[in-house]
Scaffold this active site. Structure first.
Site, PDB file in Angstrom:
ATOM      1  N   SER A 185      12.786  -6.706   8.656  1.00  0.00           N
ATOM      2  CA  SER A 185      11.695  -7.581   8.193  1.00  0.00           C
ATOM      3  C   SER A 185      11.320  -7.189   6.762  1.00  0.00           C
ATOM      4  CB  SER A 185      10.481  -7.462   9.141  1.00  0.00           C
ATOM      5  OG  SER A 185       9.530  -8.464   8.822  1.00  0.00           O
ATOM      6  N   ASN A 186      10.092  -7.506   6.350  1.00  0.00           N
ATOM      7  CA  ASN A 186       9.634  -7.171   4.995  1.00  0.00           C
ATOM      8  C   ASN A 186       8.118  -6.986   5.060  1.00  0.00           C
ATOM      9  OD1 ASN A 186       8.275  -9.818   4.472  1.00  0.00           O
ATOM     10  ND2 ASN A 186      10.360 -10.567   4.780  1.00  0.00           N
TER      11      ASN A 186
END
Ligand code: PMT
Length: 218
Positions: free
Chosen positions: A24-25
């Site tokens: 993810s981020n």
């Protein structure tokens, strides 16, 4: 006159490798949620397609919760043709693991090199099918050559506007309460919005776009 309809994406996407690991981020959703609340307060009918975030659901806004980039693409594509404005503020993962396991991979079996595959570019696909009456706004999260990269994306994705933000600085961009952006239009207008709360930045972005929209309409 019915209210203008605005579709906004926010937050990260989450690409699962197995039930306990994902890619993810650091997107918190704050920028996209601020845009959705401001658009609502301006009188738009708003739908917010949100990746997994820790933010309260804003009232008066239709919510669609998604996880992966593929989920987000499905949700956005389903709604796209019914909306006048579409603003892609989400941090969509460009890649996902080629294979994902339904059971936790024991550490000794976890691959040294994870083979990845490209996720669809949701915004670029929207740019190919948007109608003349629709307005398409993208974001550019950059760490260097910010404006050059943003101008390139504006053209490549056939956008009407792009919001360029330098995400290399800790006090703006991902997860922070503040942001500083440059708003660039397809007809060359460039407006710098200095460091401020994301709610203020959202207001500045939407009012600048709305003004130009009204001028074009008359
Ligand atoms: O959520 P916050 O914590 O408040 O942080 C805000 C933000 C930094 C996430 C936000 O301001 C921002 O920059 N959002 C865009 C992040 C991003 O994915 O930028 P990009 O340059 O990688 O992508 C360019 C554009 O294409 C974006 O509009 C993005 O939504 C879209 N995109 C990207 C990849 C992909 N596969 N499909 C897409 O549609």
């Amino acid at each position: 006159m019915p209210p203008l309809k605005c579709l906004i994406s926010a937050g990260p996407t989450r690409e699962w490798i197995d039930p306990v690991r994902f890619i993810s981020n650091p997107s918190s959703g704050k920028m996209g949620y601020a845009l959705a609340k401001e658009a609502r307060d301006m009188g738009f009918e708003v739908c917010l397609v949100s990746g997994p975030v820790e933010l309260p659901k804003p009232i008066g806004i239709e919510m669609v919760d998604v996880e992966s980039a593929l989920d987000m693409k499905r949700a956005i594509d389903e709604k796209f043709s019914f909306y006048d404005w579409v603003i892609m503020a989400a941090a969509v993962c460009d890649h996902r693991s080629e294979s994902s396991s339904k059971i936790k991979l024991p550490k000794e079996h976890f691959p040294e090199n994870l083979s990845m595959t490209r996720n669809p570019d949701i915004l670029k696909d929207l740019g190919k099918k948007k109608s003349k009456s629709q307005l398409l706004v993208g974001f550019a999260a950059e760490t260097h050559m910010v404006l050059e990269s943003a101008r390139k994306k504006l053209k490549q994705k056939n956008l009407d506007w792009i919001v360029a933000n330098d995400v290399s600085k800790t006090n703006q961009g991902f997860s922070s309460d503040q942001n500083a952006v440059t708003l660039i239009s397809s007809n060359g207008l460039e407006k710098q919005i200095y460091l401020a709360d994301k709610s203020i930045v959202a207001k500045e972005i939407l009012h600048a776009i709305h003004l130009s929209w009204l001028e074009k309409a008359h």
